[in-house]
Design a protein around this motif. Structure first.
Motif, PDB file in Angstrom:
ATOM      1  N   PRO A 195       0.819  -1.214   0.000  1.00 51.86           N
ATOM      2  CA  PRO A 195       0.000   0.000   0.000  1.00 51.86           C
ATOM      3  C   PRO A 195       0.855   1.267   0.000  1.00 51.86           C
ATOM      4  CG  PRO A 195      -0.715  -1.555   1.700  1.00 51.86           C
ATOM      5  CD  PRO A 195       0.592  -2.048   1.187  1.00 51.86           C
ATOM      6  N   ASP A 196       0.497   2.232  -0.834  1.00 58.45           N
ATOM      7  CA  ASP A 196       1.264   3.471  -0.933  1.00 58.45           C
ATOM      8  C   ASP A 196       1.296   4.233   0.387  1.00 58.45           C
ATOM      9  OD1 ASP A 196       1.802   2.973  -3.579  1.00 58.45           O
ATOM     10  OD2 ASP A 196       0.154   4.200  -4.335  1.00 58.45           O
ATOM     11  N   ARG A 197       0.257   4.057   1.224  1.00 61.99           N
ATOM     12  CA  ARG A 197       0.182   4.808   2.479  1.00 61.99           C
ATOM     13  C   ARG A 197       1.159   4.281   3.525  1.00 61.99           C
ATOM     14  NH1 ARG A 197      -4.007   1.321   2.248  1.00 61.99           N
ATOM     15  NH2 ARG A 197      -4.185  -0.226   3.940  1.00 61.99           N
ATOM     16  N   MET A 198       1.790   3.149   3.239  1.00 66.03           N
ATOM     17  CA  MET A 198       2.656   2.516   4.227  1.00 66.03           C
ATOM     18  C   MET A 198       4.113   2.851   3.967  1.00 66.03           C
ATOM     19  SD  MET A 198       2.857  -1.512   5.235  1.00 66.03           S
ATOM     20  CE  MET A 198       3.893  -2.063   6.598  1.00 66.03           C
ATOM     21  N   GLU A 199       4.765   3.379   4.980  1.00 65.51           N
ATOM     22  CA  GLU A 199       6.160   3.802   4.861  1.00 65.51           C
ATOM     23  C   GLU A 199       7.058   2.652   4.421  1.00 65.51           C
ATOM     24  OE1 GLU A 199       8.570   4.723   8.524  1.00 65.51           O
ATOM     25  OE2 GLU A 199       8.283   6.769   7.807  1.00 65.51           O
ATOM     26  N   ALA A 200       6.845   1.455   4.987  1.00 66.49           N
ATOM     27  CA  ALA A 200       7.681   0.300   4.645  1.00 66.49           C
ATOM     28  C   ALA A 200       7.538  -0.071   3.176  1.00 66.49           C
ATOM     29  CB  ALA A 200       7.309  -0.890   5.530  1.00 66.49           C
ATOM     30  N   ALA A 201       6.314  -0.014   2.655  1.00 67.50           N
ATOM     31  CA  ALA A 201       6.096  -0.369   1.251  1.00 67.50           C
ATOM     32  C   ALA A 201       6.796   0.619   0.322  1.00 67.50           C
ATOM     33  CB  ALA A 201       4.597  -0.410   0.950  1.00 67.50           C
ATOM     34  N   ARG A 202       6.733   1.899   0.656  1.00 64.50           N
ATOM     35  CA  ARG A 202       7.415   2.908  -0.175  1.00 64.50           C
ATOM     36  C   ARG A 202       8.918   2.696  -0.157  1.00 64.50           C
ATOM     37  NH1 ARG A 202       3.741   6.311   2.691  1.00 64.50           N
ATOM     38  NH2 ARG A 202       5.454   7.230   3.887  1.00 64.50           N
ATOM     39  N   ALA A 203       9.459   2.320   1.000  1.00 66.31           N
ATOM     40  CA  ALA A 203      10.903   2.093   1.101  1.00 66.31           C
ATOM     41  C   ALA A 203      11.330   0.883   0.281  1.00 66.31           C
ATOM     42  CB  ALA A 203      11.293   1.910   2.570  1.00 66.31           C
ATOM     43  N   ARG A 204      10.518  -0.169   0.258  1.00 68.66           N
ATOM     44  CA  ARG A 204      10.850  -1.354  -0.541  1.00 68.66           C
ATOM     45  C   ARG A 204      10.872  -1.016  -2.034  1.00 68.66           C
ATOM     46  NH1 ARG A 204       6.954  -5.591   2.866  1.00 68.66           N
ATOM     47  NH2 ARG A 204       7.874  -5.003   4.885  1.00 68.66           N
ATOM     48  N   LEU A 205       9.907  -0.221  -2.456  1.00 70.76           N
ATOM     49  CA  LEU A 205       9.860   0.198  -3.858  1.00 70.76           C
ATOM     50  C   LEU A 205      11.084   1.040  -4.207  1.00 70.76           C
ATOM     51  CD1 LEU A 205       8.534   0.624  -6.604  1.00 70.76           C
ATOM     52  CD2 LEU A 205       7.134   2.442  -5.570  1.00 70.76           C
ATOM     53  N   ASP A 206      11.444   1.978  -3.346  1.00 71.18           N
ATOM     54  CA  ASP A 206      12.610   2.830  -3.613  1.00 71.18           C
ATOM     55  C   ASP A 206      13.891   2.006  -3.673  1.00 71.18           C
ATOM     56  OD1 ASP A 206      10.977   5.041  -3.673  1.00 71.18           O
ATOM     57  OD2 ASP A 206      11.431   5.688  -1.625  1.00 71.18           O
ATOM     58  N   GLY A 207      14.037   1.053  -2.757  1.00 75.11           N
ATOM     59  CA  GLY A 207      15.229   0.207  -2.766  1.00 75.11           C
ATOM     60  C   GLY A 207      15.291  -0.667  -4.008  1.00 75.11           C
ATOM     61  N   PHE A 208      14.137  -1.194  -4.415  1.00 72.97           N
ATOM     62  CA  PHE A 208      14.060  -2.018  -5.633  1.00 72.97           C
ATOM     63  C   PHE A 208      14.480  -1.216  -6.854  1.00 72.97           C
ATOM     64  CE2 PHE A 208      11.312  -3.200  -9.261  1.00 72.97           C
ATOM     65  CZ  PHE A 208      11.735  -4.501  -9.472  1.00 72.97           C
ATOM     66  N   ARG A 209      13.961  -0.006  -6.985  1.00 77.60           N
ATOM     67  CA  ARG A 209      14.325   0.840  -8.125  1.00 77.60           C
ATOM     68  C   ARG A 209      15.814   1.145  -8.126  1.00 77.60           C
ATOM     69  NH1 ARG A 209       9.071   4.876  -7.815  1.00 77.60           N
ATOM     70  NH2 ARG A 209       7.952   4.020  -9.618  1.00 77.60           N
ATOM     71  N   SER A 210      16.368   1.424  -6.943  1.00 78.12           N
ATOM     72  CA  SER A 210      17.800   1.717  -6.856  1.00 78.12           C
ATOM     73  C   SER A 210      18.627   0.504  -7.252  1.00 78.12           C
ATOM     74  CB  SER A 210      18.164   2.152  -5.432  1.00 78.12           C
ATOM     75  OG  SER A 210      17.539   3.375  -5.101  1.00 78.12           O
ATOM     76  N   GLY A 211      18.172  -0.694  -6.838  1.00 75.17           N
ATOM     77  CA  GLY A 211      18.900  -1.910  -7.192  1.00 75.17           C
ATOM     78  C   GLY A 211      18.920  -2.147  -8.689  1.00 75.17           C
ATOM     79  N   LEU A 212      17.794  -1.921  -9.362  1.00 75.65           N
ATOM     80  CA  LEU A 212      17.758  -2.072 -10.822  1.00 75.65           C
ATOM     81  C   LEU A 212      18.666  -1.050 -11.488  1.00 75.65           C
ATOM     82  CD1 LEU A 212      13.994  -2.786 -11.685  1.00 75.65           C
ATOM     83  CD2 LEU A 212      15.861  -4.407 -11.278  1.00 75.65           C
TER      84      LEU A 212
END
Length: 354
Positions: A195-212
């Motif tokens: 969920p976009d409202r969840m801080e943890a979910a946003r952090a996972r997405l940001d880390g994933f994008r950085s890894g790619l």
């Protein structure tokens, strides 16, 4: 007759019960009832006193002797092993400290209602651990004004960055998932977020994008789907991804439940894991190693996170200063049998079975 002396001015800053009563034009007994969470006060009077407390502040000089030896744990819902693992961590600390644990559940909502706050104030716990939920500013202020510490665990919404909180290194977990899949040779890598409202979910997405990005793999918006950590949603979004003209060869699911949904979609479409599709989850709940094939996933130490939040509550209740406001525990990629190098060519789908 000499004139009556002028009333003593009320100083700025935090107020005593007597000063709050003078400003509100009510008795000290009425203010005491509001401060102590009693319900037998008219709603208009209660709101007037609460507004004064929010504006001017009220802090006891010491913790009340009647505080119960309890830790209140608030969950948005009690379903699945995520909640169980966190609660096990809280209870471990509670046993060490000879405390009881009270559990509240909000039926899937992420902001508690008025009744919950009243119940907490009446119980007078040592402190509150709020899991995957968010309190309003007014609710947090009411706990704070009664010296009831609040620690957030995986908060939702836009939490105060200075509020005590505990969680996992979600950004690093997303990074590790992306690097693992890219390192196997995948280039069409999809992600189903939380969920976009969840801080943890946003952090996972940001880390994933950085890894790619670090691996030189372009982030394709067509391969990004916004989920909600539910199995059914993971299944439906995986159907969408696997039916693309150029489907992904790997999917990073932002929690293990979503990964289970991906497994279901793949089975319906005749897509083999990991021969045709690699899957990475996030959590490493006990069921992850029993999926077929066993799930590669990012382990977050849920039990340890619950214990860390409980220890922060105990420290704050004792009047200690926390060494850090945010406790972030390490994540770890656990490689099992759901990931492998991609095979050449596009995935060939079989008709969906009923």
């Amino acid at each position: 007759m000499s004139p009556s002396p002028a009333p003593e001015p009320i100083p700025e800053g935090s107020l005593t019960i007597a000063q709050l009563a003078a400003l509100a034009g009510v008795s000290t007994a009425t203010v005491s009832k509001v401060v102590n969470g009693r319900s037998d006060v008219a709603s208009a009077t209660r709101e007037q006193i609460e507004s004064l407390i929010r504006a001017r502040g009220y802090r006891r000089q010491r913790r009340p002797a009647k505080s119960a030896a309890l830790i209140d744990v608030l969950f948005h819902e009690l379903r699945g092993l995520y909640s169980v693992e966190i609660l096990n961590g809280v209870q471990e600390v509670a046993r060490e400290q000879r405390l009881g644990v009270v559990v509240s559940e909000m039926g899937g909502r992420h902001v508690p209602g008025h009744d919950w706050v009243e119940e907490v104030l009446a119980r007078r716990p040592l402190g509150v651990v709020s899991v995957f939920s968010g309190l309003t500013t007014e609710q947090s202020d009411r706990l704070y004004s009664r010296d009831i510490p609040l620690v957030m665990l995986d908060p939702t919404g836009d939490p105060d960055p200075d509020a005590p909180s505990a969680g996992a290194s979600n950004w690093n977990g997303g990074l590790a998932a992306a690097r693992h899949l890219a390192g196997l040779g995948h280039r069409r890598i999809a992600m189903i977020t939380g969920p976009d409202r969840m801080e943890a979910a946003r952090a996972r997405l940001d880390g994933f994008r950085s890894g790619l990005d670090m691996a030189g793999v372009p982030v394709d918006p067509e391969l990004l789907r916004h989920g909600d950590f539910e199995i059914a949603t993971g299944r439906d979004l995986a159907f969408e991804l696997l039916r693309l003209e150029a489907p992904p060869t790997a999917i990073f699911a932002c929690n293990d439940g979503t990964a289970v949904g991906v497994y279901h979609a793949a089975a319906k479409l005749g897509v083999r894991i990991p021969e045709d599709l690699s899957v990475v989850g996030f959590d490493d709940l006990p069921k992850a190693k029993w999926t077929v094939p066993p799930l590669t996933t990012v382990r977050q130490p849920l039990k340890e996170m619950g214990a860390a939040a409980a220890r922060m509550v105990v420290a704050l209740a004792a009047g200690e200063t926390l060494p850090q406001q945010r406790v972030e525990l390490a994540t770890e990629l656990v490689v099992r049998e759901s990931t492998a190098p991609p095979r050449g060519g596009a995935v060939r789908l079989t008709p969906e079975r009923p």
